[in-house]
Design a protein around this motif. Structure first.
Motif, mmCIF file in Angstrom:
data_model
loop_
_atom_site.group_PDB
_atom_site.id
_atom_site.type_symbol
_atom_site.label_atom_id
_atom_site.label_comp_id
_atom_site.label_asym_id
_atom_site.label_seq_id
_atom_site.Cartn_x
_atom_site.Cartn_y
_atom_site.Cartn_z
ATOM 1 N N ASN A 1 -10.795 66.611 -23.735
ATOM 2 C CA ASN A 1 -9.808 65.601 -24.279
ATOM 3 C C ASN A 1 -8.546 66.036 -23.492
ATOM 4 N N GLN A 2 -7.607 64.866 -23.222
ATOM 5 C CA GLN A 2 -6.342 64.921 -22.722
ATOM 6 C C GLN A 2 -5.320 64.183 -23.698
ATOM 7 N N PHE A 3 -5.714 63.897 -24.711
ATOM 8 C CA PHE A 3 -4.941 63.154 -25.705
ATOM 9 C C PHE A 3 -4.261 63.986 -26.573
ATOM 10 N N VAL B 1 -10.442 61.089 -30.406
ATOM 11 C CA VAL B 1 -9.504 61.768 -29.298
ATOM 12 C C VAL B 1 -10.147 61.533 -28.028
ATOM 13 N N LEU B 2 -11.503 61.459 -27.601
ATOM 14 C CA LEU B 2 -12.027 61.334 -26.599
ATOM 15 C C LEU B 2 -11.971 59.898 -26.135
ATOM 16 N N LEU B 3 -12.035 58.843 -27.070
ATOM 17 C CA LEU B 3 -12.087 57.577 -26.812
ATOM 18 C C LEU B 3 -10.487 57.107 -26.607
ATOM 19 N N ASN C 1 3.043 75.723 -31.383
ATOM 20 C CA ASN C 1 2.304 77.105 -31.677
ATOM 21 C C ASN C 1 1.120 77.183 -30.937
ATOM 22 N N LEU C 2 0.410 76.365 -30.979
ATOM 23 C CA LEU C 2 -0.885 76.439 -30.084
ATOM 24 C C LEU C 2 -0.884 76.198 -28.540
ATOM 25 N N ASN C 3 0.242 75.845 -27.958
ATOM 26 C CA ASN C 3 0.271 76.024 -26.727
ATOM 27 C C ASN C 3 -0.355 74.579 -25.976
ATOM 28 N N LEU C 4 -0.494 73.768 -26.587
ATOM 29 C CA LEU C 4 -1.331 72.521 -26.311
ATOM 30 C C LEU C 4 -0.555 71.822 -24.951
ATOM 31 N N ASN C 5 -1.356 71.779 -23.803
ATOM 32 C CA ASN C 5 -0.837 71.050 -22.950
ATOM 33 C C ASN C 5 -1.610 69.758 -22.378
ATOM 34 N N LEU C 6 -1.353 68.772 -23.017
ATOM 35 C CA LEU C 6 -2.266 67.524 -22.939
ATOM 36 C C LEU C 6 -0.856 66.372 -22.351
ATOM 37 N N ASN C 7 -1.888 65.629 -21.310
ATOM 38 C CA ASN C 7 -0.985 64.674 -20.769
ATOM 39 C C ASN C 7 -0.771 63.418 -21.091
ATOM 40 N N ALA D 1 -7.674 68.161 -31.143
ATOM 41 C CA ALA D 1 -7.120 67.968 -29.748
ATOM 42 C C ALA D 1 -7.216 69.030 -28.895
ATOM 43 N N LEU D 2 -7.167 70.280 -29.471
ATOM 44 C CA LEU D 2 -7.253 71.553 -28.782
ATOM 45 C C LEU D 2 -8.540 71.713 -28.400
ATOM 46 N N ILE D 3 -9.568 71.759 -29.376
ATOM 47 C CA ILE D 3 -11.000 72.279 -29.097
ATOM 48 C C ILE D 3 -11.931 71.417 -28.519
#
Length: 459
Positions: free
Chosen positions: A332-334, A373-375, A73-79, A326-328
């Motif tokens: 962050n890429q996790f 999430v950054l770690l 729903n939030l369209n997260l694009n994390l790799n 994770a979104l904000i």
């Protein structure tokens, strides 16, 4: 040596639900509790683990898809994909460090107990995977299994010391005296929580906010019941995930999450029943045969501390918040996913260290997960390399993997980065000196504590 390593390999492969009852049964026999009591203690521990795992899996299977839908729903694009702690444990035990971590850490624990450098007898052997995880990453960074093992031992020593320091504070809430938690991730979070809690005490306004399940139940009556709280939280999560029209989905989530707030505390009571005979017998033996020892704690999995309604309620709230973080969180890429069900373990010791204050517990947990999430992002390349070396097949569409549970632990990150910066002899000296300083300082504290207790009793 190969037979010894093979034995521990078989033991760890059994999983916590089988391994821990066997260990409890053997320890109870060795302490002289009698065959019947020993057998009941072991089997009761098995009931506790299976019950907790069933409910946690139910929680994960319910809230996991909802959280994933929120991601879409939030369209997260994390790799970087979160593969979860079970995969991390499998990878950790499959490495060279993981193959020998159990006998090495058991030996370290015995030596520290003999020289009165810790009060914790850690029987939570299954969770040695967390130590193997750190050691494996260090071994990858330094190309040295020996350095990886030394880093794992350093983390173990720190965890034992922190377990000693936090045991009594946690026992005031869990009502399980004689138990400590050298479970690396949770005891590190507990220690940070204690410091932050003291800082909040000094901040006007914030220090007046006190919310916990017991007070809510007293003030709100039936609306403050954990079952109702879980139901309401489930409704909110379900509606955010599936929309107001999908009543069949969000009502199931609501009832399921309400049930978890009832079932988890009920299952957690079995941990206390299984450990009480061992804890009492161990203390009798220590008081009778050893001097200057103080309390001896039985080191256990953080699952033992999950019998608190505030813990589960805050965990349910934390789960969607991790997705939002994770979104904000910048850079962050996790992508949190498989480990979202571990939120109760994240909260397990934070809540007792904050005296069951849900507001403070959540504030600390959110802050730690924002960093976490950054770690997890930063550690992903090394973790992925360790996974590939253990013949792990990467999920389709992802070239990097990590996990929120252990990869986000600050202590883990620090040890890996120290090894990356200092390398070889520098890292070895750092790990050795840190281990010795922590152990000796803890030994001095134990002796002072015993001396003070004697003086009070004599007066």
């Amino acid at each position: 040596m190969s037979y010894i390593l093979g034995f521990f390999d078989i033991l760890s492969n059994l999983g916590a639900s089988v391994m821990m009852p066997i260990i409890i049964f053997v320890i109870a026999l060795c302490l002289g509790t009698g065959f019947g009591k020993a057998l009941k203690s072991g089997l009761t521990m098995g009931v506790a683990f299976i019950g907790i795992n069933l409910v946690i899996n139910l929680l994960g299977n319910t809230i996991g898809p909802a959280a994933q839908q929120m991601v879409e729903n939030l369209n997260l694009n994390l790799n970087i994909l979160d593969v979860g702690w079970p995969t991390a444990a499998q990878i950790a035990f499959s490495t060279k460090v993981g193959a020998i971590i159990i006998p090495v850490c058991l030996l370290v624990n015995v030596v520290m107990l003999i020289f009165n450098l810790t009060q914790t007898a850690d029987i939570d052997i299954w969770n040695f995977w967390q130590l193997a995880f750190t050691g494996s990453l260090v071994a990858i960074v330094t190309s040295s299994v020996a350095l990886g093992l030394l880093a794992a031992v350093c983390e173990f020593v720190i965890a034992l010391v922190l377990a000693d320091l936090t045991a009594d504070k946690i026992a005031k809430v869990t009502k399980m005296d004689g138990i400590s938690f050298p479970h690396t991730m949770t005891v590190v979070l507990a220690s940070i929580s204690f410091v932050v809690d003291k800082i909040i005490d000094k901040i006007p306004g914030l220090n007046k906010i006190d919310i916990n399940a017991k007070k809510m139940e007293e003030k709100l009556g039936v609306l403050g019941d954990p079952l109702i709280i879980g139901f309401v939280i489930g409704l909110v999560i379900g509606i955010l995930a599936y929309g107001i029209k999908a009543y069949d989905k969000y009502l199931l989530i609501a009832i399921t999450l309400g049930a978890t707030l009832v079932l988890i505390p009920a299952m957690a009571k079995y941990f206390g029943e299984s450990l009480t005979p061992i804890s009492e017998r161990a203390q009798v033996i220590v008081n009778k045969k050893f001097k200057n020892r103080g309390k001896i704690y039985i080191g256990m999995d953080a699952a033992v501390a999950l019998g608190n309604s505030t813990t589960i309620a805050t965990a349910l709230i934390l789960t969607p918040i991790i997705i939002l973080l994770a979104l904000i969180v910048p850079h962050n890429q996790f992508l949190p996913f498989a480990d979202l069900g571990s939120a109760p373990y994240i909260m397990a010791l934070i809540v007792p260290m904050c005296n069951e204050n849900a507001f403070r517990s959540l504030l600390i947990a959110i802050s730690m997960m924002a960093i976490g999430v950054l770690l997890s992002t930063a550690i992903a390349p090394i973790f992925t390399q360790a996974a590939l070396s253990a013949s792990y097949q990467l999920p389709e569409g992802f070239s990097l993997v990590s996990c929120i549970s252990n990869a986000s632990t600050p202590l883990n990150f620090i040890l890996v980065k120290v090894s990356e910066i200092l390398r070889s002899y520098g890292a070895a000296i750092f790990f050795a000196v840190t281990s010795l300083v922590c152990a000796i300082a803890n030994g001095i504290r134990i002796r002072k504590q015993v001396k003070k207790t004697k003086e009070v009793s004599e007066n």
